[in-house]
Motif scaffolding. Structure first.
Motif, PDB file in Angstrom:
ATOM      1  N   VAL A 190       0.635   5.606   8.190  1.00 43.18           N
ATOM      2  CA  VAL A 190      -0.625   5.923   7.503  1.00 43.18           C
ATOM      3  C   VAL A 190      -0.543   5.320   6.105  1.00 43.18           C
ATOM      4  CG1 VAL A 190      -2.169   7.740   6.706  1.00 43.18           C
ATOM      5  CG2 VAL A 190      -0.865   8.054   8.827  1.00 43.18           C
ATOM      6  N   GLN A 191      -1.547   4.518   5.761  1.00 40.69           N
ATOM      7  CA  GLN A 191      -1.539   3.818   4.480  1.00 40.69           C
ATOM      8  C   GLN A 191      -2.872   3.968   3.764  1.00 40.69           C
ATOM      9  OE1 GLN A 191      -0.602  -0.191   5.932  1.00 40.69           O
ATOM     10  NE2 GLN A 191       1.442  -0.015   5.045  1.00 40.69           N
ATOM     11  N   PHE A 208      -9.235   9.395   1.626  1.00 42.40           N
ATOM     12  CA  PHE A 208      -9.937   8.431   2.479  1.00 42.40           C
ATOM     13  C   PHE A 208     -10.541   7.312   1.628  1.00 42.40           C
ATOM     14  CE2 PHE A 208     -10.173  12.409   4.969  1.00 42.40           C
ATOM     15  CZ  PHE A 208      -9.505  11.972   6.107  1.00 42.40           C
ATOM     16  N   PRO A 209     -10.682   6.096   2.239  1.00 40.09           N
ATOM     17  CA  PRO A 209     -10.310   5.724   3.602  1.00 40.09           C
ATOM     18  C   PRO A 209      -8.808   5.472   3.746  1.00 40.09           C
ATOM     19  CG  PRO A 209     -11.264   3.848   2.474  1.00 40.09           C
ATOM     20  CD  PRO A 209     -11.391   4.999   1.534  1.00 40.09           C
ATOM     21  N   LEU A 210      -8.333   5.646   4.994  1.00 37.69           N
ATOM     22  CA  LEU A 210      -6.937   5.443   5.334  1.00 37.69           C
ATOM     23  C   LEU A 210      -6.830   4.420   6.457  1.00 37.69           C
ATOM     24  CD1 LEU A 210      -5.773   9.177   5.558  1.00 37.69           C
ATOM     25  CD2 LEU A 210      -5.293   7.596   3.674  1.00 37.69           C
ATOM     26  N   VAL A 211      -5.688   3.759   6.531  1.00 35.07           N
ATOM     27  CA  VAL A 211      -5.366   2.894   7.667  1.00 35.07           C
ATOM     28  C   VAL A 211      -4.328   3.614   8.509  1.00 35.07           C
ATOM     29  CG1 VAL A 211      -4.424   0.683   8.419  1.00 35.07           C
ATOM     30  CG2 VAL A 211      -5.866   0.795   6.380  1.00 35.07           C
ATOM     31  N   VAL A 212      -4.606   3.744   9.804  1.00 34.17           N
ATOM     32  CA  VAL A 212      -3.679   4.381  10.744  1.00 34.17           C
ATOM     33  C   VAL A 212      -3.269   3.322  11.761  1.00 34.17           C
ATOM     34  CG1 VAL A 212      -3.397   6.188  12.489  1.00 34.17           C
ATOM     35  CG2 VAL A 212      -4.737   6.640  10.426  1.00 34.17           C
ATOM     36  N   PRO A 220       0.827  -1.204   0.000  1.00 30.69           N
ATOM     37  CA  PRO A 220       0.000   0.000   0.000  1.00 30.69           C
ATOM     38  C   PRO A 220       0.867   1.261   0.000  1.00 30.69           C
ATOM     39  CG  PRO A 220      -0.642  -1.523   1.757  1.00 30.69           C
ATOM     40  CD  PRO A 220       0.666  -1.996   1.227  1.00 30.69           C
ATOM     41  N   SER A 221       0.374   2.328  -0.580  1.00 31.14           N
ATOM     42  CA  SER A 221       1.045   3.627  -0.452  1.00 31.14           C
ATOM     43  C   SER A 221       1.107   3.970   1.029  1.00 31.14           C
ATOM     44  CB  SER A 221       0.281   4.705  -1.220  1.00 31.14           C
ATOM     45  OG  SER A 221       0.286   4.422  -2.607  1.00 31.14           O
ATOM     46  N   THR A 222       2.291   4.364   1.504  1.00 28.00           N
ATOM     47  CA  THR A 222       2.528   4.485   2.936  1.00 28.00           C
ATOM     48  C   THR A 222       3.334   5.730   3.243  1.00 28.00           C
ATOM     49  OG1 THR A 222       2.582   2.063   3.132  1.00 28.00           O
ATOM     50  CG2 THR A 222       3.518   3.319   4.960  1.00 28.00           C
ATOM     51  N   ILE A 223       2.989   6.399   4.347  1.00 25.87           N
ATOM     52  CA  ILE A 223       3.815   7.469   4.889  1.00 25.87           C
ATOM     53  C   ILE A 223       4.000   7.229   6.375  1.00 25.87           C
ATOM     54  CG2 ILE A 223       3.279   9.254   3.178  1.00 25.87           C
ATOM     55  CD1 ILE A 223       1.178  10.351   5.119  1.00 25.87           C
TER      56      ILE A 223
END
Length: 406
Positions: free
Chosen positions: A190-191, A142-146, A120-123
């Motif tokens: 955050v992904q 959104f949606p995001l995974v934290v 996944p795109s990730t920061i």
């Protein structure tokens, strides 16, 4: 030598080690030294796992004094300790220079991305303001995974649908604490949220060569918190899908330095059929996957882990062709557990059924795996029947919890 053998999956490893006939030693976390040690264990060293450096030093000294031939753990937090200790002692283990690559999710994603693994795109950020900036620039949406950088078991993980949910998700991460007093990386991952079916792949790597044992279909809750409530294995994917996902997992294991151990890789299949690797851990999968694999395929995962650690050849060909499904009833809220009603009785095709949380004990809210209060397992001759029967039985289970303060 086994690192921390408390808990069902770790007890499976201890039993397998004792069955080999070798002298078995354990490293017990400080604070748990009073726990009962099985009489078959030849010796125990109490270790402060809050410092990896100190833990490795103590374990290496003990191992040298006892001429230990192998060091094994199924605890995700202790996999770096095992890798570093094995490297110091010259024992089969994972790449010590990448000991944190499958433990820290930021390092993991970086390694996987460079290796060409779909992720996944990730920061990695320290505060919500950095996420706001990405949203304004439309590099994320959104949606995001934290989630925390270094926790496990779905702890602190949130799926965020709206801007006004972001602060609460970050607060959940900041409240997390590591086991054994381990200091966790305070950064927040955050992904992008990946839609699709979720699976895991159970693989064994020896001398850098990876063999995939089975693909496990996962069930999770929906909403903000995705708690694992079930597994079914082996999952019957079509040959092309199977080849595609296993290629990704093989690359992920190599990229994170997995050379001599089991790995548990979590993946998703997107609606368009593309596979994305979410995480990989250099350990046996939790959630009683060892038991499911034994029931469905007659493969001894714990025994294989020990053989690899000892540098012995391993035979992983299944000797049974069946299917096994586990379901984990959840507490509906945090509080005091009053009853678990409707758990199936053991019998034909239900070999295990157990309430694992003591009645009267405190239970967590259903936002992490800690809310699971028991499990039961169903076996069948096909995947669909195993799933249908397990889901039917789960619908009959009621978990009654008294809210705290009442």
């Amino acid at each position: 030598m086994l690192l921390d053998v408390s808990g069902p999956d770790r007890e499976d490893l201890l039993k397998a080690a004792i069955a080999t006939g070798h002298e078995v030693y354990t490293a017990t976390p400080r604070g748990q030294a009073s726990a009962t040690t099985p009489r078959e264990v030849a010796g125990t060293v109490v270790v402060d796992f809050s410092s990896y450096e100190a833990a490795v030093s103590d374990i290496v000294a003990f191992a040298r004094s006892r001429r230990v031939d192998a060091i094994v753990t199924v605890n995700e937090f202790l996999t770096p300790v095992a890798a570093l200790a094995c490297a110091t002692l010259g024992l089969p283990g994972n790449d010590a220079t990448l000991a944190m690559a499958a433990r820290n999710k930021i390092t993991m994603v970086e390694r996987l991305h460079v290796a060409g693994v779909a992720v996944p795109s990730t920061i990695a950020v320290t505060g919500e303001e950095e996420v706001y900036d990405h949203l304004r620039r439309q590099t994320f949406s959104f949606p995001l995974v934290v989630k925390p950088a270094e926790n496990a078991g779905s702890t602190g993980v949130s799926v965020v649908e709206r801007l006004d949910e972001l602060t609460a998700a970050f607060q959940r991460v900041r409240l997390q604490r590591g086991p054994y007093g381990i200091h966790l990386d305070p950064r927040v991952v955050v992904q992008e949220y990946i839609d699709g079916e979720e699976f895991s792949v159970e693989s064994l790597t020896q001398d850098g060569q990876t063999e995939h044992v089975c693909i496990t279909k996962k069930q999770t809750t929906s909403g903000a918190y995705r708690v694992e409530t079930g597994h079914t294995l082996p999952s019957n994917l079509d040959p092309i899908a199977r080849q595609q996902v296993l290629q990704q997992v093989t690359m992920a294991a190599a990229a994170t330095g997995i050379r001599n151990s089991w790995s548990h890789c979590e993946v998703k299949r997107k609606p368009d059929g593309a596979w994305v690797v979410l995480e990989i851990a250099p350990r046996i999968g939790g959630g009683r996957i060892t038991l499911l694999t034994s029931l469905a395929l007659e493969i001894d995962m714990a025994g294989a882990a020990l053989a690899v650690a000892l540098g012995q050849p391993v035979e992983l060909a299944p000797t049974r062709r069946a299917f096994a499904a586990i379901r984990r009833p959840l507490a509906p809220r945090g509080g005091r557990l009053l009853a678990v009603q409707g758990m199936p009785c053991t019998g034909v095709n239900v070999p295990f059924s157990e309430v694992t949380t003591e009645i009267g004990a405190s239970v967590a809210s259903p936002d992490s795996n800690s809310a699971r209060v028991g499990y039961f397992i169903v076996t069948a001759t096909d995947e669909t029947s195993a799933d249908q029967r397990a889901d039917e039985l789960l619908r009959g289970v009621s978990v009654i919890v008294e809210p705290q303060g009442n």
